[in-house]
Design a protein around this motif. Sequence first.
Motif, mmCIF file in Angstrom:
data_model
loop_
_atom_site.group_PDB
_atom_site.id
_atom_site.type_symbol
_atom_site.label_atom_id
_atom_site.label_comp_id
_atom_site.label_asym_id
_atom_site.label_seq_id
_atom_site.Cartn_x
_atom_site.Cartn_y
_atom_site.Cartn_z
ATOM 1 N N GLU A 1 3.814 4.886 -4.887
ATOM 2 C CA GLU A 1 2.738 3.970 -4.553
ATOM 3 C C GLU A 1 1.455 4.556 -5.104
ATOM 4 O O GLU A 1 1.077 5.670 -4.751
ATOM 5 N N PRO B 1 -7.049 0.015 -3.145
ATOM 6 C CA PRO B 1 -6.289 -0.551 -2.029
ATOM 7 C C PRO B 1 -5.190 -1.528 -2.431
ATOM 8 O O PRO B 1 -4.490 -2.039 -1.566
ATOM 9 N N ASN B 2 -5.008 -1.800 -3.706
ATOM 10 C CA ASN B 2 -3.947 -2.722 -4.108
ATOM 11 C C ASN B 2 -2.564 -2.204 -3.768
ATOM 12 O O ASN B 2 -1.617 -2.968 -3.627
ATOM 13 N N GLN B 3 -2.420 -0.907 -3.678
ATOM 14 C CA GLN B 3 -1.150 -0.260 -3.347
ATOM 15 C C GLN B 3 0.005 -0.733 -4.216
ATOM 16 O O GLN B 3 1.037 -1.149 -3.722
ATOM 17 N N CYS B 4 -0.184 -0.692 -5.519
ATOM 18 C CA CYS B 4 0.882 -1.127 -6.418
ATOM 19 C C CYS B 4 2.044 -0.141 -6.349
ATOM 20 O O CYS B 4 1.833 1.066 -6.258
ATOM 21 N N GLU B 5 3.249 -0.689 -6.394
ATOM 22 C CA GLU B 5 4.408 0.183 -6.487
ATOM 23 C C GLU B 5 4.704 0.380 -7.972
ATOM 24 O O GLU B 5 5.193 -0.511 -8.643
ATOM 25 N N ARG C 1 -1.148 -3.262 -11.408
ATOM 26 C CA ARG C 1 -1.966 -4.424 -11.732
ATOM 27 C C ARG C 1 -3.082 -4.079 -12.704
ATOM 28 O O ARG C 1 -3.467 -4.874 -13.530
ATOM 29 N N CYS C 2 -3.636 -2.895 -12.551
ATOM 30 C CA CYS C 2 -4.851 -2.589 -13.308
ATOM 31 C C CYS C 2 -4.506 -2.038 -14.694
ATOM 32 O O CYS C 2 -5.401 -1.719 -15.457
#
Lengths: 323, 365
Positions: A282, A287-291, A308-309
């Motif tokens: 993670e 705070p997106n907490q992408c896996e 995402r980024c």
Amino acid sequence: MYYLGVDVGSVSTDLVLIDESSNVVEKIYLRTKGNPIKAIQEGFNILRNEYEDYEITAAGATGSGRMIASTIIGADAVKNEITAHATAALEIDNDVRTIIEIGGQDSKIIIINNGVVCDFAMNTVCAAGTGSFLDRQAERLEIPIEEFGDYALRANTSVRIAGRCAVFAESDMIHKQQMGYNHSEIIRGLCDALVRNYLNNIGKGKTIIPKILFQGGVAANKGIKKAFENQLGFEVFVPENHSMMGAIGAAIIAKERVKKTGETNFRGLDLAKSSIVTKSFECEGCPNQCEVVKIYENNNVMGYFGDRCTKWSNRTRENSKLA
Amino acid sequence: MKITFPHMGNIYIAAKALFDGLGVDYVIPPQNNKEVLNIGTRYSPEEICLPFKIMIGNYIQAIEQGADTVLLTGSCGPCRFGEYCELQMNLMKELGYNLNFIVLDMPKDIGIKELFKRLGKVTVTSNKSMYGKTKALKDALTVANLIDEVEAKAHYLAGYERNKGQCKRILNDCKKEAMNCSNPEEMISSLRKYKDKLKYIPVDINKNPLKIAIIGEIYTVIEPFSNFFIEDKLMDYGVSSKREMTPTWWVKNMALSPLKLNSLKIKQSSKDYLSLAIGGHARECVGEAVLAQEGGFDGAIQIFPMGCMPEIVSKSILPTISKDKDFPIMSLVVDDMTGEAGYITRVEAFIDLLERRRNNVLLGS
């Protein structure tokens, strides 16, 4: 000169090699079994015996596992299933207007106008009426799925089965069995229910115009084909490589892409021998907490995806540029 | 008193400016993510729309950080949003939280006196003068305006940029820097700086990228988490996107509605298909679809939460527009059960459809 197409689906992983004029020279059908990497490696192992790396000049990936597939094989084109299926269908038949595609976990309808996709729909929340559902019922009845269609054709009448929901369809089927209907009548009823469900859900609001192409794994089932023809009133065509259409489409798109760019990212068939391990973590950057998934090939980082980024996946691109 | 508020797009930036300016203690709930949705889904009614669930998650996480008052806009409009405040008050009480709600609503529904009384509650702990309070509100509106402008510009220019990813990076930096500012003045000048920055990024004006309009239910189009960051994805694909619905649009619309001067263009455009306000923003959705077609867009994507009545009506109208005007429109429904893979597949396929359609149109002529 061959072009590779890989379609990693929920149920099966298909690999095809096509030649310059899009003829299928090799096709491999494997069960994904929840491990797409292993399935791709298995497929490459088979290909390695007959083909050399330099013969494959482009690779494309599609299917729900297209991200992972593209990272590990080094795909030139990554396309969604809808575009891949439409591309393949248009390649074999320019007159096609409607494509019915039923796979393991999803079903789609693609409407084509003037040789271009103009509308499409996919099942959203429900998997009733897809391949896995039929698989399960075949298992219940202890009939090999390959013979399912023949059973349906043998029946004179169809038993009406509630096909709105897979769970209720099953209970309804058990009920009909206990009423004493024979297997072939029930199977035909099941095929009819599946088609009814498809036309009411995915096909809702779409104008279905011939010529109709029926592709995907379920197209092998003659009972379903017949049920479509009965309910639509048109002839339904099943292409020869109906279960491989996604992979064929991916290969065609990759072929076109490489013709434009002039070089391929394909990593070669030796991938079959590498040890590929994935690790996920993670990301704590925001705070997106992408896996984020990290793929290692023989302990070297091959790539990342899932962020995402693009903080991680950009590293993949940079790496491949350096290589 | 420690005020909090639910997330919706970039509202948190304007809210920070407002509360900083007022000198009121506040908590910005953590950014929306899976955790928020999990909390919200656990405590909300199963059938309620997605925004409700996310908002409940926001409240509970804000309470953990010490919030005791929620600032919320209400609406006595004929859509479930009108009942959000009442339902949420009851729900939070049942969960054992002692939470105050300040619900701002239209003067015509609650009366101007009541509105000022409620506004007074927000500023009760502020030691600023009347002038200071007015200035804080004005600054907050300026901030909201600026961030909406920066965002819209970045979304639109993403299709034209020469250095891939530049717009997205500037937009992200802009938000980050705005949140590090300690007072509204600093924030405004930071936002202005980024607005100028976007003016000078290298663009290729001959590019002619795909242009997609984002239409639909206001919360799900504005809050990126609820629509799986669709605008970020479109930027990655090099597609120019435009969204009419913004917090600033909403404020303007609300302010002008008593005079019936709000969204004249949208109302005019939707006249042929949906001439009545049926609740939510259904009429706006229909009007925007027509406007997008007239504005030379390649297609439109409608997004709404599952069970949203107004948008279901507009969804059934959109195919007629699509057919009449030969304009592709795709509808996407989101809720807490939506799988991202299928969603992305649809967006990608829609972009392919538009791309191929355009090539074909060019070849055909």
